[in-house]
Every structure is written in C-alpha cells, then in structure tokens.
Design an enzyme around this catalytic site. Structure first.
Site, short mmCIF file in Angstrom:
data_model
loop_
_atom_site.label_atom_id
_atom_site.label_comp_id
_atom_site.label_asym_id
_atom_site.label_seq_id
_atom_site.Cartn_x
_atom_site.Cartn_y
_atom_site.Cartn_z
N THR A 1 0.90 -1.19 -0.03
CA THR A 1 0.03 -0.32 -0.30
C THR A 1 0.91 1.06 -0.20
O THR A 1 1.90 0.93 0.90
CB THR A 1 -0.86 -0.09 0.96
N VAL B 1 -13.74 -2.66 3.32
CA VAL B 1 -13.12 -1.22 3.18
C VAL B 1 -11.91 -1.73 4.25
O VAL B 1 -12.10 -1.62 5.66
CB VAL B 1 -13.82 -0.69 3.26
N GLY B 2 -10.80 -1.04 4.00
CA GLY B 2 -9.44 -1.30 5.37
C GLY B 2 -9.83 0.70 5.44
O GLY B 2 -9.90 1.18 5.43
N ASP B 3 -8.29 0.40 6.38
CA ASP B 3 -8.05 1.97 6.83
C ASP B 3 -7.77 3.06 5.67
O ASP B 3 -7.98 4.10 6.33
CB ASP B 3 -7.23 1.73 7.64
N GLY C 1 -0.33 -2.24 6.31
CA GLY C 1 -0.73 -3.65 7.17
C GLY C 1 -1.90 -3.61 7.44
O GLY C 1 -3.17 -3.26 6.56
N GLY D 1 -5.77 -3.43 7.96
CA GLY D 1 -6.53 -2.07 8.25
C GLY D 1 -7.15 -2.06 9.22
O GLY D 1 -7.42 -1.30 10.04
C1 SD4 Z 1 -5.54 -2.30 3.97
N1 SD4 Z 1 -4.03 -1.25 5.31
O1 SD4 Z 1 -6.98 -2.44 3.69
C2 SD4 Z 1 -4.88 -1.26 3.86
C3 SD4 Z 1 -3.49 -2.55 3.23
C4 SD4 Z 1 -1.92 -2.82 3.48
O2 SD4 Z 1 -0.03 -3.15 3.66
O3 SD4 Z 1 -1.64 -1.16 3.82
N2 SD4 Z 1 -0.96 -3.44 3.69
O4 SD4 Z 1 -5.82 -3.13 5.42
#
Ligand code: SD4
Length: 337
Positions: free
Chosen positions: A196, A225-227, A248, A250
């Site tokens: 990301t 949906v992530g962070d 990471g 989310g």
């Molecule tokens: C998520 N934070 O969708 C994002 C993915 C990500 O390392 O950052 N991966 O959770």
C-alpha cells in the site's frame, strides 16, 4: 527552608532550567516527501518534480500516488490482488493543509482512485464515496472505465487461493509462515518490495499534505474497506502539527484511529518516530499474542520536517526524499515474530 527562600530557589532553578531548555530555532526541512515501502522511491521521485519547482504538496502527493497506480503491481491500482470473488476493488484518500479531504472506497475499474478522491474533495460537499457511486462519480468527471489487469503475481496468487478458497484474510505483508504461497517477494532481511502506498509531503511554503492508494487486503470479502481511505485511520494531516499514514492490517489501524493518534502524539511533543511507536504499542497492548501474527506500520512527519516510522514486526521500510537525502529507511519494530 522557609517558603520565601524555597520560592526564590525554585524560581532561580526554573529560570536556569528554562534557559537551558530553550530550543534553538531550527529551520524546517522543506521540501520533503516520505512514503511507505521501497516502491516509495519512484513515487517520491514523481512528487519531487513538483516539490522542487515550488509546487504545492497536495499536487505532489497526488502525482506521486498516480505513479504507482500507473504501474502493474500486486498491491496498488488495477493490477492489485483481487477480492475473494476475483474483483479488484480500490481504496484511496487525500488530505491537504486546510483539512480538506476526499476519499473513495471499493471503487472498481478506475485507474487513479486517488485523483477521484481529490475530485470528491474539490467538487462535492462530501468526503467519502463508495462502490458504484464512486465509480459513477469518477466517470461523470472524465475518468475512463478500464478493466482490471491483474499482475502475474496477483493472478498466480489468486489461482492458488482458489484451490482451497479458504477464507483467511491475508494482508500484503506479514510473515512467510502466515502467508505461505501468497507471500509477496521478500528480501533476505524480511522486507517486502511493494505494498500500500501512503505518502506525506511538505512543500516550500511549509504546507503539509498526504495521500494513500491501495487495492487493500488480498482475497477480502467483496465490499470490505480497510483503513487506507479513512481519514484519521489510514491518513491524517494537521498543518499545525504534522501528518501520518499507515500500512498493514487495516482493521487494527481503524480500531485505534491510528494516524489521528500518531498526529495527536506529535501534538503532545513526541518526535514522529516515538509518536508512531506509541500508536503501535496501542495496537500491541490490546492483544499481544495476536499482534505477533499481524503487521502494521506507521510513518509520520512533523511541521519541522522531522520524520520517523514504527511497525509491529520486522520488515517495514519507507522512502525519504529531500534536498539532503534520497533513500530507503528500515523502520524500527516492536516485536520479534
Ligand atoms: C488495508 N492497510 O486495506 C491496507 C492494506 C495495506 O499493507 O496497507 N497493506 O488494510
């Protein structure tokens, strides 16, 4: 010692102390751009074209994010890992020095979600558009609808995943043990070569902006949906204090409003690295055993241009470009896996 003498002494002491602690005026380091992962080097180079010619940080972070959206890779843009239904859905957001912000989540078949997020910020009274509505808005604003083109890596990983179709959310990094065949390319030292993209910039005027773009978690439930597109979770900018972004798992970042927390720690006077560390500790302290199985990393920059990062596990890296440096830094981390 009577009260009068005590007051006299302490006031002398305090004067001496405040004299000693008076900070030397230091010029803020600007312009500067920092971004997640080593793929941030190319992203920073694109942002630098704008920052080094007196441009605005909001333009720099958008163009930087566009750079990685334009490349076929496993974790950002239309070449990203699909969800469990085989669809690539993208999340992105952007925030400027006036706390203007825009975001899109679970948008499909649009190459530059971060630019759609900017349009949401500039052309609507809203902050977040999702799914079909986000796509419709993008098309209305001249973004072409394009099919997702999975990277070879994403295609192989999805094919492999379909063999069992076992629903086990996999975040882009983590450790080899957990991800098995789905692990992205790891270097010998455990770091990965993509993920990301979150980037933060200070321009020559001293203004801060940030942006994030991602395909999110591989093989996620359709609609998850992530962070990354959530202001205060995946990105937060306060022009008086600093900015932070995350990468990471989310869900863990959302739970603690991660980047807002990092910025609040900087507001309390913590150096960006320490602010990131304290946010990581907040996640880890909730469930130490679980924390060993997941990865979250934060990067942050303060108004002076000081920066830092911290992650739960080893392997998180970030890229920095300023007049003084152009390099990848290894993040410090809290736990041995
Ligand atoms: C998520 N934070 O969708 C994002 C993915 C990500 O390392 O950052 N991966 O959770």
């Amino acid at each position: 010692m009577n009260r009068k003498n005590f007051l006299k002494l302490s006031s002398l002491g305090l004067t001496a102390l405040s004299f000693k602690l008076k900070p030397l005026p230091t010029a803020a380091k600007k312009p500067i751009v920092i971004s997640t992962w080593d793929s941030g080097m190319a992203v920073n180079a694109e942002a630098w074209k704008i920052l080094s010619t007196n441009g605005k940080s909001i333009d720099a972070v958008e163009k930087g994010a566009n750079q990685i959206e334009d490349t076929i890779n496993c974790c950002v843009g239309l070449g990203g890992y699909p969800d469990r239904d085989g669809k690539v859905t993208l999340d992105a957001c952007i925030m400027d020095e006036h706390s203007n912000c825009g975001a899109v989540a679970a948008i499909e078949q649009i190459k530059h979600p971060v630019s759609v997020a900017r349009k949401v910020m500039e052309k609507t009274p809203h902050i977040l558009l999702v799914g079909d509505g986000a796509q419709q808005f993008a098309i209305e604003n001249g973004f072409p609808k394009e099919p997702a083109v999975l990277s070879d890596e994403a295609k192989d990983a999805y094919k492999k995943w379909l063999e069992k179709s076992e629903y086990k959310p996999i975040i882009n990094i983590e450790n080899k043990k957990q991800n098995g065949p789905f692990a992205p390319h790891f270097f010998d030292d455990g770091s990965v070569n993509h993920d990301t993209m979150g980037l933060l910039a200070i321009d020559n005027h001293g203004d801060l902006s940030g942006a994030v773009t991602t395909s999110g978690m591989a093989f996620k439930v359709h609609g998850r949906v992530g962070d990354s597109p959530l202001i205060g979770a995946g990105l937060f900018v306060d022009n008086a204090v600093g900015a932070a972004t995350s990468s990471g798992l989310g869900e863990e970042v959302i739970r603690i409003c991660g980047t807002h927390l990092v910025v609040e720690f900087m507001r309390q006077g913590y150096h960006p690295e320490m602010a990131c560390k304290k946010a990581v500790e907040r996640i880890v302290n909730r469930d130490r055993k679980k924390a060993k199985e997941i990865q979250v990393g934060f990067i942050a920059i303060n108004k002076k241009g000081e920066y830092g990062a911290y992650s739960i596990l080893k392997g998180f890296v970030y890229s920095v470009k300023s007049n003084d440096e152009n390099q990848i830094h290894k993040s410090k981390y809290l736990l041995e896996a």
